[in-house]
Design a protein around this motif. Sequence first.
Motif, PDB file in Angstrom:
ATOM      1  N   GLN A 183      -4.948   8.411  11.108  1.00 17.53           N
ATOM      2  CA  GLN A 183      -6.007   9.325  11.548  1.00 17.53           C
ATOM      3  C   GLN A 183      -6.236  10.438  10.535  1.00 17.53           C
ATOM      4  N   GLN A 184      -5.145  10.815   9.838  1.00 21.73           N
ATOM      5  CA  GLN A 184      -5.258  11.896   8.863  1.00 21.73           C
ATOM      6  C   GLN A 184      -4.184  11.715   7.800  1.00 21.73           C
ATOM      7  N   SER A 185      -4.516  12.065   6.570  1.00 14.99           N
ATOM      8  CA  SER A 185      -3.572  11.945   5.464  1.00 14.99           C
ATOM      9  C   SER A 185      -3.650  13.196   4.608  1.00 14.99           C
ATOM     10  N   LYS A 186      -2.494  13.588   4.058  1.00 13.63           N
ATOM     11  CA  LYS A 186      -2.466  14.766   3.191  1.00 13.63           C
ATOM     12  C   LYS A 186      -2.821  14.418   1.749  1.00 13.63           C
ATOM     13  N   TYR A 187      -2.979  13.120   1.476  1.00  8.25           N
ATOM     14  CA  TYR A 187      -3.289  12.682   0.104  1.00  8.25           C
ATOM     15  C   TYR A 187      -4.757  12.275  -0.005  1.00  8.25           C
ATOM     16  N   SER A 188      -5.281  12.457  -1.197  1.00  7.94           N
ATOM     17  CA  SER A 188      -6.662  12.035  -1.470  1.00  7.94           C
ATOM     18  C   SER A 188      -6.682  10.801  -2.370  1.00  7.94           C
ATOM     19  N   TYR A 189      -5.573  10.106  -2.417  1.00  2.00           N
ATOM     20  CA  TYR A 189      -5.516   8.895  -3.224  1.00  2.00           C
ATOM     21  C   TYR A 189      -4.529   7.907  -2.584  1.00  2.00           C
ATOM     22  N   ILE A 190      -4.720   6.638  -2.938  1.00  2.00           N
ATOM     23  CA  ILE A 190      -3.811   5.577  -2.492  1.00  2.00           C
ATOM     24  C   ILE A 190      -3.335   4.819  -3.728  1.00  2.00           C
ATOM     25  N   ALA A 234       4.006  -2.506 -11.277  1.00  2.00           N
ATOM     26  CA  ALA A 234       2.794  -1.876 -11.795  1.00  2.00           C
ATOM     27  C   ALA A 234       1.864  -1.537 -10.629  1.00  2.00           C
ATOM     28  N   LYS A 235       1.107  -0.454 -10.771  1.00  2.00           N
ATOM     29  CA  LYS A 235       0.269   0.029  -9.670  1.00  2.00           C
ATOM     30  C   LYS A 235      -1.124   0.368 -10.174  1.00  2.00           C
ATOM     31  N   ILE A 236      -2.062   0.364  -9.242  1.00  3.57           N
ATOM     32  CA  ILE A 236      -3.402   0.888  -9.468  1.00  3.57           C
ATOM     33  C   ILE A 236      -3.571   2.079  -8.538  1.00  3.57           C
ATOM     34  N   VAL A 237      -3.831   3.248  -9.108  1.00  2.00           N
ATOM     35  CA  VAL A 237      -4.010   4.479  -8.333  1.00  2.00           C
ATOM     36  C   VAL A 237      -5.505   4.675  -8.104  1.00  2.00           C
ATOM     37  N   ILE A 238      -5.920   4.746  -6.838  1.00  2.00           N
ATOM     38  CA  ILE A 238      -7.333   4.871  -6.478  1.00  2.00           C
ATOM     39  C   ILE A 238      -7.558   6.243  -5.845  1.00  2.00           C
ATOM     40  N   HIS A 239      -8.363   7.077  -6.491  1.00  2.00           N
ATOM     41  CA  HIS A 239      -8.699   8.411  -5.975  1.00  2.00           C
ATOM     42  C   HIS A 239      -9.966   8.297  -5.124  1.00  2.00           C
ATOM     43  N   LEU A 240      -9.968   9.006  -3.980  1.00  2.00           N
ATOM     44  CA  LEU A 240     -10.986   8.788  -2.957  1.00  2.00           C
ATOM     45  C   LEU A 240     -11.831  10.027  -2.683  1.00  2.00           C
ATOM     46  N   LEU A 252       0.829  -1.206   0.000  1.00  2.00           N
ATOM     47  CA  LEU A 252       0.000   0.000   0.000  1.00  2.00           C
ATOM     48  C   LEU A 252       0.860   1.252   0.000  1.00  2.00           C
ATOM     49  N   TYR A 253       0.378   2.264  -0.711  1.00  2.00           N
ATOM     50  CA  TYR A 253       1.014   3.584  -0.723  1.00  2.00           C
ATOM     51  C   TYR A 253      -0.017   4.608  -0.254  1.00  2.00           C
ATOM     52  N   ASP A 254       0.409   5.475   0.646  1.00  2.00           N
ATOM     53  CA  ASP A 254      -0.405   6.632   1.029  1.00  2.00           C
ATOM     54  C   ASP A 254      -0.003   7.773   0.109  1.00  2.00           C
ATOM     55  N   GLY A 255      -0.735   7.907  -0.987  1.00  2.00           N
ATOM     56  CA  GLY A 255      -0.322   8.857  -2.015  1.00  2.00           C
ATOM     57  C   GLY A 255       0.932   8.339  -2.694  1.00  2.00           C
TER      58      GLY A 255
END
Length: 357
Positions: A99-106, A80-86, A26-29
């Motif tokens: 609890q909080q993330s600066k990104y809106s995608y994983i 290879a990756k799948i980018v998921i926008h939330l 998993l990637y946080d952004g």
Amino acid sequence: MDRFSWTNGLLEINETLVIQQRGVRLYDGDDKAKMDVGVALLSTHRLIWRDNKNHECCIAMPLSQILFFEEQAGGIGKSAKIVIHLHPTPPNKEPGPYQQSKYSYIKLSFKEHGQIEFYRRLTEEMTKKRWENMPVSQPIPTGTGLQAGRTRAVGIVGIERKIEEKRKETDKNISEAFEDLSKLMVKAKEMVELSKSIANKIKDKQGDITEDETIRFKSYLLSMGIADPVTRETHGSGTHYHMQLAKQLGDMLQAPLEERGGMMALTEVYCLVNRARGMELLSPEDLVNACKMFESLKLPLRLRVFDSGVMVVQLQSHSEEEMIASALDNVSAFIFSMCLFLFWHLRLSFCYQNIIL
């Protein structure tokens, strides 16, 4: 990553597992998440991730949180990756690893491939939106024997247990199939012995049975095969094996050669023998080597090679001189008959002309 919540990894009632893929990070952004590589599971309602080593470390996110997603191709040293926008984090979200993330995608990074099929199945689920039609955590009907209001949960361990049970059942079915095959082989040997006994009785009472019935029954015997074929497992290899094989061929080919005028092409012999041997097929090389031993073993057969290279198996009693003499006699008789026919035909024609005149 702040859209994920802690979970026990169990599937609720009405929730179905769609696909799972190992080796997913998993990637946080653009930043790697603090978890290690794990298993990504896609259900009809959620995206679930479970740690490979620590199965208690399991997080999930509703598919309704996904805004859109896209593929990111791999490269040299990159998976290879799948980018998921939330969507934005809902206010009533359960606690999770972030609890909080600066990104809106994983990002889902696929270390062991499988991203193409995962992307396809994710696309299907986002199109169908089955989570809207089948809400989870519905009570099980009372007929199941469980307490009212209790929900059914099928976890990853349960799925793996089902797979193992299915594998054991498959192994059991295969074992039973081989047991049935062994029993069939035993019965086949008994039937061949019975057919030999009946064949001997046919020889003793040839006058009571028509020729067509005899030919038909012999074809049945041929299709039943050899009761105990000579193999390398039972008679070793080399000269001893070919000697035993030659003796068996001598017994088997005697009657077919007599029916075919005393001679058969080696290719025809090869097909006839392997048809009778069933699963214990004979190689062309072993057949030739066995046939070469007919004369040295003083069997009533011999292998003959013509100048053209054609190989045949024939009876020792087969004489070409007799065949040529018989053919000449037949031709001479035919020519004599034709000459006699022409003589009488001309004579009759001459008499007829004289009568008219």
